[in-house]
Design a protein around this motif. Structure first.
Motif, PDB file in Angstrom:
ATOM      1  N   ILE A 164       0.950  -1.166  -0.027  1.00 49.35           N
ATOM      2  CA  ILE A 164       0.117   0.028   0.085  1.00 49.35           C
ATOM      3  C   ILE A 164       0.839   1.385   0.108  1.00 49.35           C
ATOM      4  CG2 ILE A 164      -1.640   1.234   1.400  1.00 49.35           C
ATOM      5  CD1 ILE A 164      -3.014  -0.681  -0.020  1.00 49.35           C
ATOM      6  N   MET A 165       0.678   2.087  -1.225  1.00 48.13           N
ATOM      7  CA  MET A 165       1.490   3.568  -1.027  1.00 48.13           C
ATOM      8  C   MET A 165       0.811   4.433  -0.255  1.00 48.13           C
ATOM      9  SD  MET A 165       4.183   2.542  -2.833  1.00 48.13           S
ATOM     10  CE  MET A 165       4.062   0.831  -2.104  1.00 48.13           C
ATOM     11  N   LEU A 166       1.223   4.475   1.331  1.00 44.76           N
ATOM     12  CA  LEU A 166       0.436   5.244   2.193  1.00 44.76           C
ATOM     13  C   LEU A 166       0.122   6.657   1.772  1.00 44.76           C
ATOM     14  CD1 LEU A 166      -1.012   4.739   4.423  1.00 44.76           C
ATOM     15  CD2 LEU A 166       0.929   4.931   5.930  1.00 44.76           C
ATOM     16  N   PRO A 167       1.047   7.278   1.004  1.00 45.28           N
ATOM     17  CA  PRO A 167       0.623   8.806   0.697  1.00 45.28           C
ATOM     18  C   PRO A 167      -0.277   9.067  -0.391  1.00 45.28           C
ATOM     19  CG  PRO A 167       3.026   8.389   0.645  1.00 45.28           C
ATOM     20  CD  PRO A 167       2.499   7.191   0.777  1.00 45.28           C
ATOM     21  N   ASN A 168      -0.857   7.708  -0.777  1.00 45.38           N
ATOM     22  CA  ASN A 168      -1.962   7.957  -1.520  1.00 45.38           C
ATOM     23  C   ASN A 168      -3.414   7.920  -0.821  1.00 45.38           C
ATOM     24  OD1 ASN A 168      -0.479   7.936  -4.007  1.00 45.38           O
ATOM     25  ND2 ASN A 168      -0.702   5.721  -4.289  1.00 45.38           N
ATOM     26  N   HIS A 169      -3.249   7.442   0.585  1.00 47.80           N
ATOM     27  CA  HIS A 169      -4.581   7.202   1.353  1.00 47.80           C
ATOM     28  C   HIS A 169      -4.826   7.828   2.480  1.00 47.80           C
ATOM     29  CE1 HIS A 169      -5.282   3.671  -1.476  1.00 47.80           C
ATOM     30  NE2 HIS A 169      -3.810   3.717  -1.396  1.00 47.80           N
ATOM     31  N   ASN A 170      -5.689   7.785   3.143  1.00 45.09           N
ATOM     32  CA  ASN A 170      -5.909   8.325   4.531  1.00 45.09           C
ATOM     33  C   ASN A 170      -5.571   7.121   5.596  1.00 45.09           C
ATOM     34  OD1 ASN A 170      -7.483   8.425   7.118  1.00 45.09           O
ATOM     35  ND2 ASN A 170      -8.401  10.336   6.203  1.00 45.09           N
ATOM     36  N   PRO A 171      -4.738   7.114   6.496  1.00 40.68           N
ATOM     37  CA  PRO A 171      -4.400   5.958   7.048  1.00 40.68           C
ATOM     38  C   PRO A 171      -5.355   5.326   8.103  1.00 40.68           C
ATOM     39  CG  PRO A 171      -3.551   8.101   7.997  1.00 40.68           C
ATOM     40  CD  PRO A 171      -3.903   8.311   6.680  1.00 40.68           C
ATOM     41  N   TYR A 172      -6.700   6.330   8.354  1.00 35.40           N
ATOM     42  CA  TYR A 172      -7.916   5.750   8.955  1.00 35.40           C
ATOM     43  C   TYR A 172      -8.511   4.592   8.100  1.00 35.40           C
ATOM     44  CZ  TYR A 172     -12.088   5.628  11.714  1.00 35.40           C
ATOM     45  OH  TYR A 172     -13.191   5.226  12.364  1.00 35.40           O
ATOM     46  N   VAL A 173      -8.656   4.987   7.105  1.00 37.98           N
ATOM     47  CA  VAL A 173      -9.407   4.252   5.976  1.00 37.98           C
ATOM     48  C   VAL A 173      -8.481   2.896   5.857  1.00 37.98           C
ATOM     49  CG1 VAL A 173     -10.367   3.976   3.631  1.00 37.98           C
ATOM     50  CG2 VAL A 173     -10.376   6.054   4.875  1.00 37.98           C
TER      51      VAL A 173
END
Length: 326
Positions: free
Chosen positions: A77-86
């Motif tokens: 998972i490329m975390l900068p693309n996402h909200n960590p909560y989701v």
């Protein structure tokens, strides 16, 4: 033998569809499970016609449903693309559906240009800078903490094994500081492999979840009946690397005889460098190359990457690789 895992890009082959790519990934995961692989990971990529793993958590549910025991996870998972909560909600849900089988590999590189950043509605540069904090938040949520006063019930207490992924020294340093396992993307970025492994092991600080460093290295593998057949099959992957490096990515193409020899010197040198971490050949050749790579890296686990145009040859390679090592 050293534990082997598999990395899947959910490759879309020329003339095939996304649905067919997803079906082959499920068949590949089943083949990997039958052959004794430890994990089956899917990489997140967006906006690429030949790679269909962008909705990574959805793909993982598909693969976990098709298998029974093999660990299923993101590589990553490329975390900068996402909200960590989701992401905490998604992977906590996966862990509830498939207990004891879910891995969450996290990467910092967004892998996106400005157009994709706009499509994702993200400030990717700022998000990448927040990556260490977002990793800490994810670990806290899986531990049951209500970060910022907001809980994530799906994530609380979820049995999710977190990994840091990287192709530079940043990930090695972060994984060592947080006491997390670390996987290095040497299958396409081998330059800093040895330094990253040294950095991770020598700076590692034990955590509640990991007492000793756990290092995984990636290697390209194509196993066939003969060396010549394996080299021919691997030419499809070679074409993909050249296409990506020249800004013309597309779907996986059929193999081309003597493909490397047909390239101009500069392109051939680039390909030789980026594909230097590989084991391509008959079972005896692959065994020798994998054993040499394991000895060089001292890795606790290897993760193999392979994309063969012919689905049957692809599935045979998966089985033949572990058979060669056994």
């Amino acid at each position: 033998m050293i534990p082997l895992s598999m990395l899947d890009l959910v490759t879309v082959r020329e003339g095939a569809s996304v649905a067919e790519a997803l079906a082959l990934s499920a068949a590949s995961a089943q083949a990997a499970e039958a052959a004794g692989y430890a994990r089956y990971w899917v990489a997140e990529h967006h906006g690429m016609d030949g790679i269909a793993g962008g909705a990574t958590s959805v793909v993982l549910a598909h693969l976990a449903q098709a298998t029974r025991t093999i660990r299923i996870g993101s590589g990553g998972i490329m975390l900068p693309n996402h909200n960590p909560y989701v992401i905490a909600e998604q992977f906590g849900t996966l862990a509830a559906l498939f207990p004891g089988r879910i891995d969450l590999g996290l990467g910092r590189a967004p892998g996106a240009d400005g157009r994709l950043a706009q499509a994702l509605r993200k400030d990717l540069h700022g998000a990448a800078e927040r990556f260490p904090n977002d990793v800490v938040e994810l670990r806290a949520r899986f531990a049951g903490q209500a970060v910022g006063g907001v809980s994530a019930p799906q994530a609380s207490g979820a049995d999710v094994e977190m990994w840091i992924l990287g192709s530079s020294l940043f990930g090695a340093q972060l994984a060592a500081m947080l006491g997390l396992p670390y996987a290095f993307a040497s299958h396409f970025a081998p330059a800093l492999l040895d330094e990253a492994a040294w950095t991770y092991r020598n700076r590692f600080e034990a955590s509640e979840t990991l007492e000793q460093p756990r290092f995984m290295a990636a290697i390209n593998v194509v196993t066939a009946e003969t060396d010549d057949e394996a080299r021919l099959l691997a030419s499809s992957i070679d074409q993909s690397f050249v296409a990506i490096r020249t800004g013309t990515p597309g779907r996986l193409k059929p193999p081309v005889p003597d493909y490397r020899e047909s390239l101009p010197p500069a392109a051939r040198a680039m390909l030789e460098q980026v594909r230097s971490v590989s084991a391509i050949g008959d079972p005896r050749t692959v065994r020798a190359d994998i054993e040499a790579f394991a000895a060089r890296t001292g890795a606790d686990e290897l993760i193999i990457s392979t994309s063969i145009f012919d689905p049957e040859a692809h599935l045979r390679s998966i089985a033949m690789t572990t058979a060669a090592l056994a």
